[in-house]
Scaffold this active site. Structure first.
Site, short mmCIF file in Angstrom:
data_model
loop_
_atom_site.label_atom_id
_atom_site.label_comp_id
_atom_site.label_asym_id
_atom_site.label_seq_id
_atom_site.Cartn_x
_atom_site.Cartn_y
_atom_site.Cartn_z
NE ARG A 128 40.06 51.95 41.31
CZ ARG A 128 40.15 52.02 40.16
NH1 ARG A 128 40.44 53.41 39.47
NH2 ARG A 128 40.67 50.95 39.62
NE ARG A 165 29.15 61.50 16.18
CZ ARG A 165 29.15 61.66 17.51
NH1 ARG A 165 27.99 61.50 18.40
NH2 ARG A 165 30.09 62.41 17.80
N PRO A 190 24.73 52.64 21.05
CG PRO A 190 25.21 51.14 19.71
CD PRO A 190 25.58 52.46 20.09
CD GLU A 191 24.28 53.20 27.59
OE1 GLU A 191 24.08 52.72 28.72
OE2 GLU A 191 23.94 54.49 27.37
#
Length: 274
Positions: free
Chosen positions: A152, A113, A2-3
Site C-alpha cells: 500500500r 449536526r 465518537p470513535e
DNA sequence: CGGACAACCTGGCGGC
DNA sequence: TGCCGCCAGGTTGTCC
C-alpha cells in the site's frame, strides 16, 4: 466525534436501562436520520419488540431486538441516552428520533449536526459486512494487519482510518497510536517494517484501551449516556497538543493535514521517511 | 488503486 | 457587535 472508546462507553451505559425493556412507540422529526427502512415501516416494525442485548461493532451501536436490531451510528455529534419521559436536559433541543419504552422512559437520539443514522435490520451481516476486525479482539491478528498494508502506498494514517482495514479507529486514536509507535502519519503504509507493524498493532490496542478506561473523550459534544463527560481527553499524548512540548522529547508538536484530516505528531519522535 | 474534494449539518472560535 | 472564514470525533460518492 465518537470513535470506538466513546461508542463502547455508550453501549456499556445503555445495557442496564435498556435490556429487558419493550419499545412501544417511535417519533422523529428529521427524515434523513432514518436510514432504512422508511420511517413508516421502521416505526411499525419496531413497536412491540423487546430489547435483548446492547452491543458494539466498530463505531456502530447494536440494540438487539426480538426480530431485528436497532443500529445507531453517532457520526460526529450524536448522543444516545435514556431519560424519564417528562425529564429534559441540554441535549434535547437536538433530539431527532425518540423511542418510548414500556417503563415510562425514552431512548433519545440527539444529533446537532444531523450526520447520525439509525437502521432497523434483521440482516446485520449485510449492514456491517464491510467492517474489518475488531482491534481489541483476537481477530485483529498481526498476520492480517501486515497483509492489509502490504504494497500500500497510501499514508498509514489513511490506512488506519479505513474501517475495512480495522473497525473503530478514528482521527484521535489514529494520531495517538502513531505517536506511541513513533511512526510518521504520512509514511506509506506498505513501507512499515515488520517490527514497526507489530509495534503499531500494539499501540492501536493500547490507545483504544486507554480511551475505554477513561470512558471516552469529551472535547465538544460527546457525553456518556448519564450526561457526564468522559476523561479520555485529559490523557491524550499528542492529539490537540499542537505547539505544546512532546511528552517524550519536548519538541513542539506539529499539526499537518493527512487524508484531509487534522493530524498531530512529534517531528522528532515520528521522523518523516526519506 | 488512491488522492482530492464536495456533501451532509450546526455551532464555536478567532480575526477584522 | 457583526460578519466571515475556518475548524470539528465520520462516511459516502464523484471525478481524475
Amino acid at each position: 466525534m465518537p470513535e470506538l472508546p466513546e461508542v463502547e462507553t455508550v453501549v456499556r451505559g445503555l445495557r442496564g436501562p435498556l435490556i429487558g425493556r419493550r419499545i412501544t412507540n417511535m417519533w422523529h422529526d428529521w427524515a434523513r436520520t432514518i436510514h432504512s427502512p422508511g420511517a413508516a415501516e421502521f416505526a411499525a416494525r419496531i413497536a412491540g419488540q423487546s430489547i435483548t442485548a446492547v452491543d458494539r461493532r466498530g463505531k456502530y451501536i447494536l440494540i438487539k431486538l426480538e426480530h431485528d436490531a436497532l443500529v445507531v451510528h453517532l457520526k460526529m455529534s450524536g448522543r444516545l441516552y435514556v431519560a424519564d419521559a417528562e425529564s429534559t436536559n441540554e441535549a434535547d433541543r437536538w433530539v431527532h428520533v425518540r423511542f418510548d419504552l414500556d417503563n415510562g422512559q425514552q431512548l433519545r437520539f440527539s444529533d446537532m449536526r444531523k450526520f447520525g443514522r439509525v437502521y432497523l435490520t434483521n440482516d446485520l451481516a449485510n449492514l456491517l459486512g464491510h467492517l474489518g476486525p475488531e482491534p481489541l479482539s483476537v481477530d485483529f491478528t498481526l498476520a492480517g494487519f501486515r497483509a492489509g498494508m502490504h504494497g500500500r502506498k497510501r499514508a498509514i494514517k489513511a490506512q488506519l482510518l479505513d474501517q475495512e482495514f480495522v473497525a473503530g479507529v478514528g482521527n484521535i486514536y489514529a494520531d495517538e497510536a502513531l505517536f506511541r509507535a513513533g511512526i510518521h502519519p504520512a509514511a506509506a503504509a506498505g513501507t512499515l517494517s515488520d517490527e514497526e507493524s507489530a509495534r503499531l498493532r500494539g499501540t492501536i490496542r493500547d490507545a483504544l484501551q486507554s480511551g475505554i478506561e477513561h470512558e471516552g473523550a469529551s472535547i465538544n459534544w460527546y457525553r456518556k449516556p448519564d450526561g457526564q463527560k468522559g476523561e479520555s481527553q485529559n490523557h491524550f499524548t499528542v492529539y490537540g497538543r499542537t505547539g505544546l512540548p512532546c511528552l517524550q522529547c519536548g519538541t513542539a508538536i506539529s499539526k499537518i493535514r493527512v487524508a484531509q484530516r487534522g493530524t498531530h505528531f512529534c517531528p522528532l519522535c515520528q521522523p518523516a521517511r526519506t
